[in-house]
Write an enzyme that holds these catalytic residues in place. Sequence first.
Site, short mmCIF file in Angstrom:
data_model
loop_
_atom_site.label_atom_id
_atom_site.label_comp_id
_atom_site.label_asym_id
_atom_site.label_seq_id
_atom_site.Cartn_x
_atom_site.Cartn_y
_atom_site.Cartn_z
N SER A 65 0.86 -1.19 0.00
CA SER A 65 0.00 0.00 0.00
C SER A 65 0.90 1.24 0.00
CB SER A 65 -0.87 0.00 1.25
OG SER A 65 -0.02 0.18 2.39
N ASP A 97 -1.19 -1.56 -3.96
CA ASP A 97 -2.50 -1.75 -3.34
C ASP A 97 -3.11 -0.38 -3.01
OD1 ASP A 97 -4.56 -3.24 -2.17
OD2 ASP A 97 -3.62 -3.18 -0.20
N HIS A 98 -4.35 -0.16 -3.39
CA HIS A 98 -5.07 1.09 -3.10
C HIS A 98 -4.30 2.36 -3.48
CE1 HIS A 98 -8.47 -0.77 -1.05
NE2 HIS A 98 -7.61 -1.57 -0.45
N HIS A 195 -11.98 -3.87 5.80
CA HIS A 195 -10.55 -3.89 6.12
C HIS A 195 -10.35 -3.95 7.64
CE1 HIS A 195 -9.98 -1.80 2.06
NE2 HIS A 195 -9.34 -2.94 1.97
N HIS A 223 -11.42 -7.67 -1.13
CA HIS A 223 -10.57 -6.97 -0.15
C HIS A 223 -11.08 -7.30 1.24
CE1 HIS A 223 -8.16 -3.98 -2.58
NE2 HIS A 223 -8.87 -4.63 -3.49
N ASN A 245 -7.35 -10.53 -1.08
CA ASN A 245 -6.37 -9.69 -0.38
C ASN A 245 -6.31 -9.98 1.11
OD1 ASN A 245 -6.23 -8.42 -2.84
ND2 ASN A 245 -6.50 -6.35 -2.03
N ASP A 247 -4.10 -8.81 4.57
CA ASP A 247 -3.09 -8.01 5.26
C ASP A 247 -3.16 -8.30 6.77
OD1 ASP A 247 -1.32 -6.16 6.18
OD2 ASP A 247 -2.27 -4.41 5.30
O1 G3H Z 1 -6.02 -4.15 0.34
C1 G3H Z 1 -5.74 -4.95 1.25
C2 G3H Z 1 -6.73 -5.84 1.82
O2 G3H Z 1 -7.99 -5.53 1.42
C3 G3H Z 1 -6.46 -6.37 3.16
O3 G3H Z 1 -7.55 -6.42 4.04
O4 G3H Z 1 -6.35 -6.28 6.21
O5 G3H Z 1 -8.69 -7.02 6.11
O6 G3H Z 1 -6.90 -8.47 5.23
P1 G3H Z 1 -7.37 -7.10 5.48
ZN ZN Z 2 -8.04 -3.43 0.42
#
Ligand code: G3H
Ligand code: ZN
Length: 299
Positions: A65, A97-98, A195, A223, A245, A247
């Site tokens: 990101s 990302d984003h 997220h 996401h 995705n 994170d």
């Molecule tokens: O863009 C990154 C993701 O959408 C991560 O989402 O942190 O909920 O896994 P998360």
């Molecule tokens: Zn995301």
Amino acid sequence: MGFITTDLDFKRGIRMPLVSLREVLERAEEGGYAVGAFNCNNMEIVQAIAEAAEMERAPVVIQASQGALKYAGLNYIVSLVRAAAESIRVPVVLHLDHGTDREQVLKALRAGFTSVMIDGSKYPLEENIAVTRQVVEVARPMGVSVEGELGRIMGTEDNIQVDGQEAFFTDPEEAQRFVAETGVDALAVAVGTAHGVYKGEPRLDFDRLKRIRELTRIPLVLHGSSGVPDEAIRRAVSLGVRKVNIDTDIRLAFLQKVREELDRRPEEIDPRRILGPAREAAREAIRYKMRVFGCAGRA
Ligand code: G3H
Ligand code: ZN
């Protein structure tokens, strides 16, 4: 166990260049599975993702990101991910990302990213289409893939924050228009994920997902997938999600191990003895996800 990919390239004489997201998604479409897209912000997490991909024989997206790029430095992330890709034998995509605006995306393109996300979801539809199309026009001739976003995904992802009132689900008819007018390679949709850490169990709107896929016929991106039950992920994949995705679940696995190791050895003065086990914990969490997404054994 140590970092198994060290010297792999040297031993096997193999150097795998980074590939585009489009290439990886085409194979995911054929195979009916989703590729894991894992966020990184330091060396240990890049290594954990790479090692998991190698061990699971899975194509992989390593994504950063803007917050991660600010923290680690753009050149460090690019160099780390290139080194990772050259040390393993599976396809690796380096994805922004984003990305929030054209300038950020251009920086990533110049630095060698093979895929970029332009997140214009905060704009009204027309403006989102315009900004996303501009990015496609620049990226496509370079062979770089583009992910767009329509609808607003709730929660916090580094520097992007969307609260409950701002969040809204993707409208399938708007998605059809968005895809036709922008030419994106993949579309991030808002269908009930968020997220960060969930307070309750997430409820996905599968009917909406199905309709979006029917109308757009392109790879969809989920996401906020950390904390989503495996069964819900599998169902989303069966309905056309091709990139998932993750994170938060990596952060949780990594930091839980850091805490455990620090508690166990409060006198420790070597960071490697703390971060090494944390890297392994992150790797195992990522391996598990790869099996759920169906990308394990596909490379
Ligand atoms: O863009 C990154 C993701 O959408 C991560 O989402 O942190 O909920 O896994 P998360
Ligand atoms: Zn995301």
